[in-house]
Write a protein that holds these residues in place. Structure first.
Motif, PDB file in Angstrom:
ATOM      1  N   ASP A 175     -37.968  96.603  81.465  1.00 60.26           N
ATOM      2  CA  ASP A 175     -36.625  95.820  81.805  1.00 60.26           C
ATOM      3  C   ASP A 175     -35.702  95.349  82.886  1.00 60.26           C
ATOM      4  O   ASP A 175     -37.109  96.041  84.487  1.00 60.26           O
ATOM      5  CB  ASP A 175     -36.178  96.571  81.009  1.00 60.26           C
ATOM      6  N   GLN A 178     -38.413 105.796  84.536  1.00 61.64           N
ATOM      7  CA  GLN A 178     -39.500 106.248  83.271  1.00 61.64           C
ATOM      8  C   GLN A 178     -38.501 105.930  82.356  1.00 61.64           C
ATOM      9  O   GLN A 178     -38.397 106.017  81.543  1.00 61.64           O
ATOM     10  CB  GLN A 178     -40.271 107.117  83.285  1.00 61.64           C
ATOM     11  N   GLY A 179     -37.132 106.957  82.291  1.00 63.41           N
ATOM     12  CA  GLY A 179     -36.366 106.544  80.999  1.00 63.41           C
ATOM     13  C   GLY A 179     -36.188 105.605  80.489  1.00 63.41           C
ATOM     14  O   GLY A 179     -35.780 105.103  79.645  1.00 63.41           O
ATOM     15  N   ARG A 180     -35.910 104.035  81.883  1.00 59.24           N
ATOM     16  CA  ARG A 180     -35.471 103.186  81.102  1.00 59.24           C
ATOM     17  C   ARG A 180     -36.445 102.450  80.592  1.00 59.24           C
ATOM     18  O   ARG A 180     -36.245 101.877  80.057  1.00 59.24           O
ATOM     19  CB  ARG A 180     -34.983 102.154  82.782  1.00 59.24           C
ATOM     20  N   GLU A 240     -38.854 103.806  78.583  1.00 59.60           N
ATOM     21  CA  GLU A 240     -38.801 104.259  76.758  1.00 59.60           C
ATOM     22  C   GLU A 240     -37.287 104.362  76.495  1.00 59.60           C
ATOM     23  O   GLU A 240     -37.481 104.355  75.315  1.00 59.60           O
ATOM     24  CB  GLU A 240     -38.586 106.544  77.603  1.00 59.60           C
ATOM     25  N   SER A 241     -36.094 103.976  76.555  1.00 59.98           N
ATOM     26  CA  SER A 241     -35.444 103.473  76.810  1.00 59.98           C
ATOM     27  C   SER A 241     -35.358 102.227  75.137  1.00 59.98           C
ATOM     28  O   SER A 241     -34.833 101.347  74.931  1.00 59.98           O
ATOM     29  CB  SER A 241     -33.985 103.407  77.264  1.00 59.98           C
ATOM     30  N   ASN A 242     -36.205 101.174  76.055  1.00 56.73           N
ATOM     31  CA  ASN A 242     -36.781  99.716  76.032  1.00 56.73           C
ATOM     32  C   ASN A 242     -38.001 100.252  74.640  1.00 56.73           C
ATOM     33  O   ASN A 242     -39.005 100.055  74.874  1.00 56.73           O
ATOM     34  CB  ASN A 242     -37.084  99.523  76.988  1.00 56.73           C
ATOM     35  N   GLN A 243     -37.229  99.566  73.342  1.00 60.33           N
ATOM     36  CA  GLN A 243     -37.946  99.756  72.412  1.00 60.33           C
ATOM     37  C   GLN A 243     -39.548  98.854  71.911  1.00 60.33           C
ATOM     38  O   GLN A 243     -39.891  99.122  71.032  1.00 60.33           O
ATOM     39  CB  GLN A 243     -37.447  99.512  70.993  1.00 60.33           C
ATOM     40  N   GLN A 265     -32.090 114.229  88.321  1.00 64.25           N
ATOM     41  CA  GLN A 265     -33.025 113.343  87.885  1.00 64.25           C
ATOM     42  C   GLN A 265     -33.445 111.987  89.336  1.00 64.25           C
ATOM     43  O   GLN A 265     -32.938 111.908  90.007  1.00 64.25           O
ATOM     44  CB  GLN A 265     -32.627 112.253  87.052  1.00 64.25           C
ATOM     45  N   TYR A 304     -36.111 108.072  86.240  1.00 64.38           N
ATOM     46  CA  TYR A 304     -35.234 107.287  85.886  1.00 64.38           C
ATOM     47  C   TYR A 304     -35.724 105.910  85.246  1.00 64.38           C
ATOM     48  O   TYR A 304     -35.502 105.762  84.926  1.00 64.38           O
ATOM     49  CB  TYR A 304     -34.091 106.605  87.425  1.00 64.38           C
TER      50      TYR A 304
END
Length: 260
Positions: free
Chosen positions: A226, A214-216, A218-221, A207, A212
């Motif tokens: 963030d 992008q993952g952060r 996507e994890s924020n609904q 990764q 990383y």
């Protein structure tokens, strides 16, 4: 003065204001929160992989890009115009297309028999593709304008090809070469599209920092940026600025030294 004002306003709207907004977001929780966000194991691993892969790409591009520029300027061969046009292909196509091409070439049905998907080498290959033009297009015009009489005089005096390159050609193309290396490195550390389908996005293994981030996101609904995403974005930005500035200073000093 009007032109300067318009240019400054446009630069502020397009570049400075967005960067300032991200910087402010990264410091929402203070410097402690910023530091915590960029020093998590996953963030450090992603950044380390990103920097190592980008450094490798920059060094390889320095050699191959200079060779390609040399061939395009100094040699004549069938299809030269086509090759010259293909150099700019990474600029012309969406990077996701490059990722699809690499997935086809190096995936489970690889016609080459090479299965590199979800490995670190495929990251370097993807980044080499998208950064190909930078060194070539930086060095090529300098080689075209270079004075070849000095090279011919050195050859007449018995200097070897290596000596001619090291003492005459390299100082001439040095500033442009450093500029191309810096641009390639800066592009590589922030690249996303060309690696998104091929590196597997495995945390702490394959990764890169852009994934990383992008993952952060996507994890924020709530769809809100963030601190973690913003902080790691700022780290990439600062690294790119520092590298480009350092290479620009080195190139400027090299130009003055060569002029003497």
């Amino acid at each position: 003065m009007l032109g300067l004002g318009v240019g400054s306003l446009w630069l502020s709207i397009i570049v400075l204001l967005p960067i300032a907004a991200v910087a402010a977001k990264s410091l929402d929780g203070g410097f402690g929160a910023f530091w915590d966000a960029v020093t998590t194991p996953a963030a450090r691993s992603a950044l380390g992989l990103t920097l190592v892969a980008s450094a490798i790409v920059a060094l390889v591009s320095a050699v191959t890009g200079t060779l390609i520029a040399w061939v395009l300027v100094r040699d004549e061969f069938p299809g030269k115009r086509l090759v010259n046009a293909l150099i700019d292909l990474p600029f012309a196509i969406p990077t996701i297309v490059a990722s699809i091409v690499l997935l086809t070439l190096y995936g489970s049905d690889s016609p080459l028999g090479l299965h590199l998907i979800a490995t670190r080498p495929i990251i370097v290959i993807a980044l080499l593709f998208v950064t190909l033009p930078f060194v070539v297009r930086s060095v090529q015009p300098v080689l075209m304008e270079a004075d070849r009489e000095a090279e011919q005089a050195a050859a007449t005096l018995g200097a070897s090809n290596l000596t001619i390159f090291r003492r005459i050609i390299l100082p001439t193309i040095g500033p442009a070469l450093l500029s191309g290396i810096g641009l390639a490195f800066a592009r590589a550390i922030g690249e996303y599209g060309s690696v998104v389908l091929v590196d597997g996005n495995i945390p702490q293994k394959t990764q890169v920092t852009s994934q990383y981030i992008q993952g952060r996101l996507e994890s924020n609904q709530d769809g809100v940026v963030d601190v973690g995403a913003a902080a790691n974005s700022i780290v990439l930005l600062l690294i790119a600025v520092v590298v480009l500035l350092a290479l620009r200073i080195a190139a400027s000093r090299g130009s003055r030294h060569h002029a003497r």
